[in-house]
Design a protein around this motif. Structure first.
Motif, mmCIF file in Angstrom:
data_model
loop_
_atom_site.group_PDB
_atom_site.id
_atom_site.type_symbol
_atom_site.label_atom_id
_atom_site.label_comp_id
_atom_site.label_asym_id
_atom_site.label_seq_id
_atom_site.Cartn_x
_atom_site.Cartn_y
_atom_site.Cartn_z
ATOM 1 N N VAL A 35 0.748 -1.202 -0.105
ATOM 2 C CA VAL A 35 -0.021 -0.064 0.026
ATOM 3 C C VAL A 35 0.720 1.160 -0.111
ATOM 4 N N HIS A 36 1.805 1.242 0.873
ATOM 5 C CA HIS A 36 2.719 2.548 0.998
ATOM 6 C C HIS A 36 4.205 2.086 0.471
ATOM 7 N N TYR B 146 -7.878 -7.853 2.502
ATOM 8 C CA TYR B 146 -7.953 -7.463 0.785
ATOM 9 C C TYR B 146 -6.644 -7.678 0.489
ATOM 10 N N ASP B 147 -6.210 -8.742 0.243
ATOM 11 C CA ASP B 147 -4.831 -9.403 -0.210
ATOM 12 C C ASP B 147 -5.142 -9.660 -1.879
ATOM 13 N N LEU C 290 -6.174 -9.198 9.477
ATOM 14 C CA LEU C 290 -6.030 -7.981 9.287
ATOM 15 C C LEU C 290 -6.893 -7.161 8.375
ATOM 16 N N ASN C 291 -7.510 -6.436 9.063
ATOM 17 C CA ASN C 291 -8.664 -5.585 8.217
ATOM 18 C C ASN C 291 -7.622 -4.451 7.446
ATOM 19 N N GLY C 292 -7.322 -4.890 6.280
ATOM 20 C CA GLY C 292 -6.433 -3.868 5.623
ATOM 21 C C GLY C 292 -6.211 -4.308 4.088
ATOM 22 N N TYR C 293 -5.229 -3.971 3.600
ATOM 23 C CA TYR C 293 -4.995 -4.131 2.167
ATOM 24 C C TYR C 293 -3.618 -4.473 1.871
ATOM 25 N N GLY C 294 -3.290 -5.032 0.587
ATOM 26 C CA GLY C 294 -2.032 -5.279 0.191
ATOM 27 C C GLY C 294 -1.875 -6.931 0.512
#
Length: 490
Positions: free
Chosen positions: A307-308, A417-418, A441-445
């Motif tokens: 993501v970053h 969201y992998d 992990l509620n997140g992305y990447g």
């Protein structure tokens, strides 16, 4: 701390010295010799390139922690220096963190189907990330059939002994060589399959295993079936769906952000999705310089992994193309070219994970995947087509069972969201192993390690140091959301 084990292994001795590469400053390197064929341990041996960073607080050192950066085909001598600072500080203080180039990869005894890096680069340059249209399909299929023939002629014995199970046996040798009674391990992406394989080949030697960004083992081996698979590997893993869902989030969040935070924003999510679709259709009709439709799709897919800074960079690339300009090419790295090794992931995957053998089958799979996953589906179909012509079959692959009771429970981590190993892969891994706990992990990447979460890190540190698992159903958040003011100001 693990019980004291004999230091060293008569068959695998590691003599550490400072690494020579500029990117490896502060690391130590060694070479391990292991049998090519574990059923014939006194026959041919191969080399494994090993790397470590010693515990930064030697007086508080606990043990060794092994790391695999994924792939297949990921070189630990590159991946560990790149990701070392993303390991929680307490783990860096307390553990020697060790990685290696798996057999067939990188600086270990490698699969190399060309004499020089220049020859390999020249062969690969005209091959697109995936073919578009009948003529490109014909050329793509022919190119990878020729690569399969070339590789088979170089070292057919090596090609049959680079399976995940062979690598797991190497990892057990390395564990003994550093004097650990049980394995501590953090594997990301394909490294989760390696960890699951190790757990089921050597269940009594499992210490603490973190599997992060998970490959569903049953999907990888097609359930152990000997029948011709209906889907290719990546569609069985639903990587195309993971990419599509993550791209959807990218466009949603970008569209909800001002242009100062996301360069590709069209003012709202719906307009940003429409803008992306229009750009894709424009590129299908006419490339912008060397930026073809296939190259752009491939770059977007890869840009979703981290993501970053990946998401901001991808947004800037898309906006540049939208304006009709070609994005600036990155400068070539200094020095002679590094051997690209694009055949190395194929050598592992094609030899052990079942894929359709008829090249024309991938045309139908392409239609299926793009219907369910959109533009990114093309990449996930054609990335496995080289397996249609691959001749080598792994001599010692492992296809299960995946539920052998282990000495300690396993910690499974997966972002929701992998784009490569979707969340359902983490759910499957936790379900299929005998004793595992899923941390969401509620997140992305792609993977939690590469997309940091202080919450995940705290759970990982507690697990590695004391064996304490997160509560059932535990969830974490990422530290920095996509397209936030903090990242746009950098």
């Amino acid at each position: 701390m693990a019980p004291v084990a004999p230091v060293g292994d008569r068959a695998t001795v590691l003599r550490w010295k400072p690494c020579e590469g500029e990117a490896q400053q502060g690391f130590e390197c060694a070479v391990a010799k292991v049998p090519l064929d574990y059923t014939r341990p006194r026959s041919r041996t191969i080399d494994l390139a090993v790397i470590r960073h010693k515990a930064t607080a030697p007086g508080r050192r606990t043990a060794s922690l092994f790391f695999n950066p994924g792939g297949p085909g990921g070189a630990g001598t590159v991946g560990l220096p790149e990701l070392y600072e993303k390991f929680p500080e307490q783990l860096r203080e307390r553990f020697d963190i060790i990685s290696w180039d798996p057999r067939g990869v990188g600086e270990s005894t490698p699969v190399r189907c060309f004499d020089t890096a220049e020859e390999a680069i020249a062969w690969h340059a005209p091959v697109p990330p995936f073919p578009v249209g009948r003529e490109e399909r014909r050329a793509y299929i022919a190119a990878y059939a020729e690569l399969a023939r070339r590789c088979e002629q170089r070292d057919p014995e090596l090609l049959r002994h680079i399976s995940t199970a062979d690598v797991a046996r190497d990892l057990d040798r390395l564990r003994r060589a550093v004097g650990e009674e049980r394995l501590r391990y953090w594997g990301i992406s394909y490294g989760t399959l390696l960890g699951a394989t190790y757990a089921n080949l050597f269940p009594s030697r499992v210490g603490r295993l973190v599997l992060d960004g998970n490959v569903d083992p049953q999907a990888w081996v097609n359930g152990g079936s000997r029948k011709e698979p209906r889907l290719n590997t990546f569609l069985r893993l639903e990587s195309d769906l993971g990419s599509a869902d993550t791209l959807g989030q990218f466009l949603e969040l970008c569209g909800g952000a001002p242009v100062s935070h996301c360069a590709f924003s069209a003012g709202n999510p719906g307009a940003t999705r429409a803008k992306f679709n229009e750009l894709m259709r424009r590129l299908e009709a006419q490339p912008v310089g060397s930026w073809t439709y296939a190259r752009t799709v491939s770059e977007v897919r890869g840009g979703l992994y981290t993501v970053h800074p990946g998401w901001n960079g991808t947004a800037e690339t898309l906006q540049t193309l939208w304006e009709g300009d070609a994005p600036q090419e990155p400068p070539a790295p200094p020095g002679p070219p590094r051997y690209p090794g694009f055949e190395q992931p194929l050598a592992v995957l094609c030899a052990e994970s079942p894929n359709p053998r008829d090249p024309q089958r991938y045309v139908a799979l392409d239609r299926l995947s793009t219907a369910r996953a959109g533009d990114l589906g093309h990449w996930w179909v054609w990335a496995n087509e080289p397996c249609a012509s691959w001749r080598a079959k792994a001599a010692a692959s492992y296809a299960g069972p995946w539920d052998r009771p282990t000495a300690h429970p396993v910690l499974v981590v997966n972002p929701t969201y992998d784009p490569a190993t979707p969340y359902q892969g983490g759910q499957a891994m936790a379900r299929e192993l005998a004793d595992a706990r899923l941390l969401t992990l509620n997140g992305y990447g792609h993977t939690a390690l590469d997309n940091p979460s202080s919450c995940v890190n705290e759970h990982a540190v507690r697990y590695f140091l004391s064996g304490v698992l997160p509560p059932v159903g535990a969830t974490c958040e990422q530290d920095t959301p996509p397209f936030s003011a903090e990242t746009s100001a950098k």
